[in-house]
Write an enzyme that holds these catalytic residues in place. Structure first.
Site, PDB file in Angstrom:
ATOM      1  N   ARG A  75       0.824  -1.206   0.000  1.00  0.00           N
ATOM      2  CA  ARG A  75       0.000   0.000   0.000  1.00  0.00           C
ATOM      3  C   ARG A  75       0.860   1.259   0.000  1.00  0.00           C
ATOM      4  NH1 ARG A  75      -2.292  -0.264   4.740  1.00  0.00           N
ATOM      5  NH2 ARG A  75      -1.544   1.685   5.669  1.00  0.00           N
TER       6      ARG A  75
ATOM      7  N   TYR B 104     -16.689  17.878 -14.427  1.00  0.00           N
ATOM      8  CA  TYR B 104     -17.160  16.502 -14.371  1.00  0.00           C
ATOM      9  C   TYR B 104     -18.140  16.350 -13.215  1.00  0.00           C
ATOM     10  CZ  TYR B 104     -16.904  11.403 -13.901  1.00  0.00           C
ATOM     11  OH  TYR B 104     -17.204  10.072 -13.800  1.00  0.00           O
TER      12      TYR B 104
ATOM     13  N   ASP C 102      -7.337  19.579 -13.589  1.00  0.00           N
ATOM     14  CA  ASP C 102      -7.599  18.290 -14.208  1.00  0.00           C
ATOM     15  C   ASP C 102      -7.348  18.451 -15.706  1.00  0.00           C
ATOM     16  OD1 ASP C 102      -8.681  16.037 -15.419  1.00  0.00           O
ATOM     17  OD2 ASP C 102     -10.374  15.899 -14.046  1.00  0.00           O
TER      18      ASP C 102
ATOM     19  N   LYS D 162      -8.201   7.187 -19.173  1.00  0.00           N
ATOM     20  CA  LYS D 162      -8.575   7.694 -20.493  1.00  0.00           C
ATOM     21  C   LYS D 162      -7.399   7.570 -21.467  1.00  0.00           C
ATOM     22  CE  LYS D 162     -12.494   8.852 -18.497  1.00  0.00           C
ATOM     23  NZ  LYS D 162     -12.253   8.705 -17.054  1.00  0.00           N
TER      24      LYS D 162
END
Length: 395
Positions: A56, A109, A181, A206
């Site tokens: 992690r 978004y 972003d 993406k």
């Protein structure tokens, strides 16, 4: 590497051959790493940021992808996350506290809007929404409590362009952070940190992945800021990227420049044809002279204007639905940046959770369609759009 071209960096940035001599960083599928001794264990925990201890916290495959992304963004460091939304939440929530305010654009978004509107609001963080294309509105909305400016550019899905340099100047003067972003732009089209942003965020799902087969996110910036995101989002919240995801994303990154060059060139061709077509009511694409922020896009974006086109079919939602239902080659699906072309109706899918009044204020009309152009031959894409548009006028 910093003096080489984009495609060279995309192929080679972050490479470190391991003892096997493997050209690609191996997929290290281990949840923990062995200590040589008690002294070794103690030493690693004294500096966990530079030690392999637990999956992690750090993983060699994930770190190879992070190094490559940092190089392409010109960042000191990058941190990879389990998804684009994990990266967005990390870049925002890490730096605000109860009583703080965030400045955000009207158009963004829908899940980011929900994060700001609902989840952060529960913890006493206020968001002020402004038309960020109008810097006078940004100035008027600023208060002593403003700690973070957030924007997407190009914006999802209407493709508004925001002036990163101007926003950065205002943020630095007022001791706030600017986080951007840049998923739609990718590092190929826009070097966001060089324009003045403190942090740049990507949904790596993406165009960075590029093949529609992996989920991930990444935050790039100064080491001090990225360390904070890593502490809160990766070690604290556990939103780490899986090693296989990192390997797939690093693979996709190597062809990012080649894919984006073709995809954005095809998008420009389709946008121009759609704008000239009487069956189409309006088109938004930063590369068109008609785009309200075209001049800013020319200055701020590099190597083209991206692979996404927004448009509305003449006749509104019903006509658009007929055209949408008759697409044959183009895939009806959410997401973007894929090698295949995807068409989305935001009002009923990606932005359906956004309140209608906010959606309409952002210019997200009920009949708007988002076309995320892939690498297919542009004439084949146009033939499909052409025949689908013919159905739009049929009752």
């Amino acid at each position: 590497m910093s003096k080489t071209g984009f495609n060279t960096q995309a192929v080679h940035a972050g490479e470190r051959q391991d003892e096997s001599g493997a050209l690609d960083t191996p997929v290290v599928q281990s949840s923990a790493f062995a200590f040589a001794s008690a002294a070794d264990a103690r030493a690693r925990f004294e500096d966990p940021s530079d030690s392999l201890i637990y999956g992690r916290w750090r993983n060699p495959t994930v770190e190879a992808f992070e190094r490559a992304m940092a190089a392409l963004e010109g960042a000191e460091e990058a941190v990879a996350t389990s998804s684009g939304m994990a990266a967005i939440e990390g870049a925002i929530a890490t730096f605000v506290a109860p009583g703080d305010e965030v400045l955000a654009p009207l158009g963004l978004y829908a899940e980011t809007a929900k994060l700001l509107r609902e989840r952060l609001a529960r913890f006493g963080v206020t968001t002020r929404y402004v038309d960020m294309t109008d810097l006078s509105e940004v100035d008027a909305a600023w208060t002593d409590a403003t700690r973070l400016v957030w924007c997407e550019t190009p914006a999802n899905p209407v493709l508004a362009i925001y002036d990163i340099a101007a926003l950065s100047e205002r943020a630095r003067k007022r001791k706030a952070l600017l986080a951007v972003d840049a998923t739609f732009a990718t590092p190929f089209h826009q070097v966001t940190l060089a324009e003045g942003a403190d942090l740049v965020v990507h949904s790596a799902t993406k165009a960075i992945g590029g093949h529609g087969d992996v989920i991930g996110g990444v935050v790039c910036g100064a080491s001090s800021l990225v360390h904070d995101v890593r502490r809160e989002t990766i070690r604290g919240a556990g939103a780490m990227m899986a090693p296989m995801s990192a390997w797939l994303l690093a693979r996709g990154l190597r062809t990012l420049g080649l894919r984006m060059a073709q995809m954005s060139a095809s998008a420009a061709t389709l946008a121009a044809r759609l704008e000239a077509d009487p069956r189409v009511a309006w088109v938004s694409y930063p590369g068109l002279d008609s785009h309200p922020q075209h001049a800013l896009a020319v200055r701020q974006m590099r190597r083209g204007f991206g692979a996404v086109v927004a448009f509305e079919v003449e006749g509104g939602l019903d006509a658009g639905a007929r055209a949408y239902d008759n697409l044959a080659l183009i895939t009806r699906a959410v997401s973007l940046g894929d090698v295949r072309t995807l068409a989305t109706h935001p009002a009923s899918t990606t932005h359906s959770s956004m309140p209608p009044e906010q959606r309409h204020a952002a210019g997200i009309r009920d009949g708007l369609f988002r076309l995320a152009v892939g690498i297919e031959d542009v004439e084949d894409l146009w033939a499909d759009l052409d025949q689908a548009l013919d159905y739009s006028s049929k009752s």
